[in-house]
Design a protein around this motif. Structure first.
Motif, PDB file in Angstrom:
ATOM      1  N   GLU A 459       0.822  -1.203   0.000  1.00 23.66           N
ATOM      2  CA  GLU A 459       0.000   0.000   0.000  1.00 23.66           C
ATOM      3  C   GLU A 459       0.860   1.258   0.000  1.00 23.66           C
ATOM      4  O   GLU A 459       0.555   2.237  -0.685  1.00 23.66           O
ATOM      5  N   GLY A 460       1.975   1.234   0.745  1.00 23.25           N
ATOM      6  CA  GLY A 460       2.808   2.425   0.865  1.00 23.25           C
ATOM      7  C   GLY A 460       3.416   2.858  -0.440  1.00 23.25           C
ATOM      8  O   GLY A 460       3.347   4.036  -0.806  1.00 23.25           O
ATOM      9  N   ILE A 461       4.021   1.908  -1.184  1.00 26.61           N
ATOM     10  CA  ILE A 461       4.641   2.243  -2.467  1.00 26.61           C
ATOM     11  C   ILE A 461       3.605   2.771  -3.449  1.00 26.61           C
ATOM     12  O   ILE A 461       3.836   3.754  -4.163  1.00 26.61           O
ATOM     13  N   SER A 462       2.433   2.132  -3.499  1.00 25.94           N
ATOM     14  CA  SER A 462       1.367   2.584  -4.411  1.00 25.94           C
ATOM     15  C   SER A 462       0.933   4.009  -4.090  1.00 25.94           C
ATOM     16  O   SER A 462       0.738   4.833  -4.995  1.00 25.94           O
ATOM     17  N   ALA A 463       0.788   4.304  -2.786  1.00 23.96           N
ATOM     18  CA  ALA A 463       0.384   5.649  -2.381  1.00 23.96           C
ATOM     19  C   ALA A 463       1.447   6.677  -2.741  1.00 23.96           C
ATOM     20  O   ALA A 463       1.137   7.780  -3.209  1.00 23.96           O
ATOM     21  N   VAL A 464       2.724   6.332  -2.534  1.00 27.63           N
ATOM     22  CA  VAL A 464       3.809   7.249  -2.871  1.00 27.63           C
ATOM     23  C   VAL A 464       3.816   7.543  -4.367  1.00 27.63           C
ATOM     24  O   VAL A 464       3.997   8.686  -4.791  1.00 27.63           O
ATOM     25  N   LYS A 465       3.632   6.515  -5.194  1.00 26.05           N
ATOM     26  CA  LYS A 465       3.622   6.721  -6.643  1.00 26.05           C
ATOM     27  C   LYS A 465       2.529   7.706  -7.055  1.00 26.05           C
ATOM     28  O   LYS A 465       2.751   8.580  -7.905  1.00 26.05           O
ATOM     29  N   CYS A 466       1.366   7.555  -6.457  1.00 26.56           N
ATOM     30  CA  CYS A 466       0.264   8.465  -6.795  1.00 26.56           C
ATOM     31  C   CYS A 466       0.585   9.895  -6.377  1.00 26.56           C
ATOM     32  O   CYS A 466       0.346  10.851  -7.127  1.00 26.56           O
ATOM     33  N   LEU A 467       1.156  10.057  -5.171  1.00 27.53           N
ATOM     34  CA  LEU A 467       1.521  11.390  -4.708  1.00 27.53           C
ATOM     35  C   LEU A 467       2.609  12.000  -5.585  1.00 27.53           C
ATOM     36  O   LEU A 467       2.590  13.201  -5.891  1.00 27.53           O
ATOM     37  N   LEU A 468       3.568  11.183  -6.014  1.00 35.61           N
ATOM     38  CA  LEU A 468       4.627  11.672  -6.898  1.00 35.61           C
ATOM     39  C   LEU A 468       4.056  12.168  -8.223  1.00 35.61           C
ATOM     40  O   LEU A 468       4.490  13.191  -8.765  1.00 35.61           O
ATOM     41  N   PHE A 469       3.087  11.440  -8.741  1.00 31.75           N
ATOM     42  CA  PHE A 469       2.487  11.841 -10.012  1.00 31.75           C
ATOM     43  C   PHE A 469       1.724  13.150  -9.851  1.00 31.75           C
ATOM     44  O   PHE A 469       1.766  14.022 -10.730  1.00 31.75           O
ATOM     45  N   ASP A 470       1.028  13.312  -8.698  1.00 32.66           N
ATOM     46  CA  ASP A 470       0.348  14.578  -8.422  1.00 32.66           C
ATOM     47  C   ASP A 470       1.355  15.721  -8.329  1.00 32.66           C
ATOM     48  O   ASP A 470       1.107  16.834  -8.825  1.00 32.66           O
ATOM     49  N   LEU A 471       2.499  15.440  -7.689  1.00 36.76           N
ATOM     50  CA  LEU A 471       3.528  16.470  -7.553  1.00 36.76           C
ATOM     51  C   LEU A 471       4.143  16.833  -8.904  1.00 36.76           C
ATOM     52  O   LEU A 471       4.520  17.979  -9.140  1.00 36.76           O
ATOM     53  N   LEU A 472       4.264  15.864  -9.789  1.00 33.23           N
ATOM     54  CA  LEU A 472       4.768  16.129 -11.136  1.00 33.23           C
ATOM     55  C   LEU A 472       3.898  17.166 -11.836  1.00 33.23           C
ATOM     56  O   LEU A 472       4.395  18.142 -12.407  1.00 33.23           O
ATOM     57  N   ILE A 473       2.590  16.955 -11.794  1.00 31.66           N
ATOM     58  CA  ILE A 473       1.651  17.908 -12.410  1.00 31.66           C
ATOM     59  C   ILE A 473       1.691  19.237 -11.660  1.00 31.66           C
ATOM     60  O   ILE A 473       1.703  20.312 -12.271  1.00 31.66           O
ATOM     61  N   PHE A 474       1.718  19.153 -10.323  1.00 32.47           N
ATOM     62  CA  PHE A 474       1.751  20.342  -9.473  1.00 32.47           C
ATOM     63  C   PHE A 474       2.957  21.222  -9.814  1.00 32.47           C
ATOM     64  O   PHE A 474       2.873  22.443  -9.837  1.00 32.47           O
ATOM     65  N   ASN A 475       4.087  20.600 -10.093  1.00 29.81           N
ATOM     66  CA  ASN A 475       5.322  21.316 -10.341  1.00 29.81           C
ATOM     67  C   ASN A 475       5.362  21.969 -11.730  1.00 29.81           C
ATOM     68  O   ASN A 475       5.850  23.083 -11.892  1.00 29.81           O
ATOM     69  N   TYR A 476       4.810  21.275 -12.742  1.00 33.63           N
ATOM     70  CA  TYR A 476       5.022  21.739 -14.115  1.00 33.63           C
ATOM     71  C   TYR A 476       3.847  22.496 -14.737  1.00 33.63           C
ATOM     72  O   TYR A 476       4.055  23.350 -15.585  1.00 33.63           O
TER      73      TYR A 476
END
Length: 550
Positions: A459-476
């Motif tokens: 569950e932890g890795i899956s949640a981190v991946k989703c947050l990272l993808f949100d941050l990618l959009i958030f950043n660019y």
């Protein structure tokens, strides 16, 4: 668009909660609660997620029927937002999408979104109100073409998105054809044979209708019926003429009555003339007074004569109208009798009936022919669509080659941020945005987006991946000024990683001049003191958002 403040009121306008948010940087809605012992239980009963849902409504989310926030129907919300550097005051009611007020100007939800230029497809990719189901889609592990299109647009891969859309449109048509073909078992020869037979039946029906049509035109009704039809037509015209005459008489009567009323108003007596002279302080000589008396008598006689003439005209026209109305009544009785005789003409009625039946038969034949033509066209269209897809895939590869620098920037961003989150743990993150295997190019999504991180698949890795993808959009991206994450998005992640993720989130929000709003439970982070100045609202079991359980 950013939210600066939200006030929540009960349906009877009692203020229940006021929350202020930082325009830039991190705002935390903190839940001072412990983790439930039972995994099936939820800690989201104090109102953290509800507050995020209210913010979502302010940001143009659905707000009526089954989409309204459960349990808050008719609650009132006042918010202050900032859009294009200007502050706006907003008033809305939960469950009512028709009455939004922006600086006291009323509008519905559609106009509201147009006013603030809200693109909900993009906003939804930065508003996470529940635990994610997938990397691309927030609600399902199987992302739709709209999910992919939105993500590609947010990452400024517009040319790739354009080709993606074209391929997907052709793929969808092929899928529809496949389903259509499965709905019938006939082969092309069988369909063509059926079409030929139907065309012959159609020709026969056209011939029969032609004959019937001529028969109706030249149908010889008995002399008596022809005379009745002629008499009925004359009678109908006569009734219309009399009715028109009655209307003209009514207009004349009205005019005469107006004249009588006007003459009554304009009648000036000698006494009134004397009063005018008295006000002017002028003495009327006896000779003039005698002349005035004579004029008054003459004028009265003249007016009375005219009144009698007008009254006689009114009475005459009224009597004439009464007689004509009685005539119309009698004529209508005769007209109805003629109509009944005509409608009962057996030969004419039978011809009409047959004509209607044959017309319906022809319509049914035309419908069947259209259906067969549709089947044949769909069968022949599949190969054309596949050829188009082959050409579009060549174009898609070209667009990916031209976008390689942009995509590499995204890959490096993910790689670097993962290393900062996990520290010395080597996770080898890899963001993949490319064309999938073309072995099923007529069915699978034309673009594949995936993010892998070494480690368990928990569950932890899956949640981190989703947050990272949100941050990618958030950043660019520059289309959405905020990122909203519910506490459910952090469930299962190690506390140390959560702390590092929050640090990266806040860093991006400040660098990009964006707003970051998250809800966070106490048990998710070990050192909340380092973030206490970021907490804009603290809730617990005894102090819930609206003093009720959700």
């Amino acid at each position: 668009m950013k939210i600066l403040q939200v006030k929540i009121y009960s349906p009877d306008s009692q203020e229940l909660r006021v929350v202020n948010f930082y325009e830039n940087g991190l705002s935390i809605i903190f839940g001072d609660v412990e983790k439930p012992n039972n995994e099936n239980e939820t800690s989201n009963s104090i109102g953290k997620t509800v507050l995020l849902k209210i913010i979502n409504v302010v940001f143009g989310g659905k707000n009526s029927g089954k989409d309204a926030i459960r349990g808050l129907k008719d609650y009132k919300v006042k918010a202050c937002v900032k859009h294009n550097g200007i502050k706006y005051d907003i008033d809305l009611i939960i469950g009512n999408s028709k009455n939004y007020y922006v600086n006291a100007e009323k509008m519905n939800l559609t106009k509201y979104k147009e006013f603030f230029n809200i693109d909900r497809s993009k906003f939804s990719k930065q508003i996470m109100l529940e635990k994610r189901k997938g990397l691309i889609s927030t609600v399902s592990s199987n992302a739709t073409k709209d999910d992919y299109s939105t993500i590609l647009n947010l990452l400024y891969l517009d040319k790739i998105e354009e080709v993606f859309r074209k391929i997907k449109k052709n793929q969808d048509e092929i899928e529809i054809i496949g389903k259509f073909k499965n709905s019938f078992k006939e082969d092309v020869d069988t369909l063509q044979k059926e079409e030929f037979n139907l065309e012959m039946k159609k020709k026969q029906a056209d011939d029969e209708l032609y004959i019937l049509n001529n028969r109706l035109k030249t149908l010889k009704i008995s002399d008596n019926i022809e005379e009745i039809v002629h008499s009925r037509t004359e009678l109908d015209q006569k009734i219309k003429s009399i009715a028109e005459k009655i209307k003209l008489n009514d207009i004349a009567i009205g005019k005469y009555k107006e004249i009588l009323e006007d003459s009554q108003k304009n009648n000036i007596s000698l006494k009134e003339v004397e009063m005018i002279y008295q006000k002017a302080q002028v003495q009327i000589p006896d000779m003039i007074k005698k002349k005035l008396i004579e004029v008054e008598e003459f004028y009265k006689c003249l007016i009375e004569d005219k009144k009698d003439i007008y009254k006689n005209q009114i009475q005459s026209l009224t009597n004439e109208n009464e007689k004509m109305k009685m005539d119309i009544t009698d004529l209508k009785v005769e007209l109805d009798r003629f109509s009944e005789i005509i409608s009962e003409s057996d030969s004419f009625r039978e011809a009409i009936k047959i004509y209607d039946i044959k017309t319906r038969e022809k319509m049914e034949i035309d419908s069947k022919i259209s259906e067969i033509n549709g089947k044949l066209a769909q069968i022949s269209n599949t190969q054309t669509l596949k050829s188009d897809i082959d050409i579009l895939y060549t174009q898609l590869y070209k667009e990916f080659e031209e976008a390689v620098l942009i995509i590499n920037n995204y890959k490096e961003f993910v790689y670097n941020i993962v290393n900062r989150i996990y520290g010395e743990e080597k996770r080898n993150p890899y963001l993949s945005i490319n064309v999938p295997s073309i072995s099923r190019k007529y069915k699978v999504m034309p673009v594949k987006i995936d993010l892998t991180i070494d480690g368990d698949d928990g569950e932890g890795i899956s949640a981190v991946k989703c947050l990272l993808f949100d941050l990618l959009i958030f950043n660019y991206n520059t289309d959405v000024d905020f990122l909203i994450e519910d506490s459910a998005c952090f469930e299962g992640i190690d506390r140390r990683q959560i702390k590092n993720i929050l640090f990266e989130m806040e860093k991006i929000s400040k660098e990009r001049n964006k707003q970051l709003i998250i809800s966070l439970n106490k048990y998710l982070i070990s050192d909340i003191d380092t973030l206490k100045d970021k907490i804009v609202l603290k809730l617990n079991e005894n102090d819930t958002l609206l003093n009720i359980k959700f």
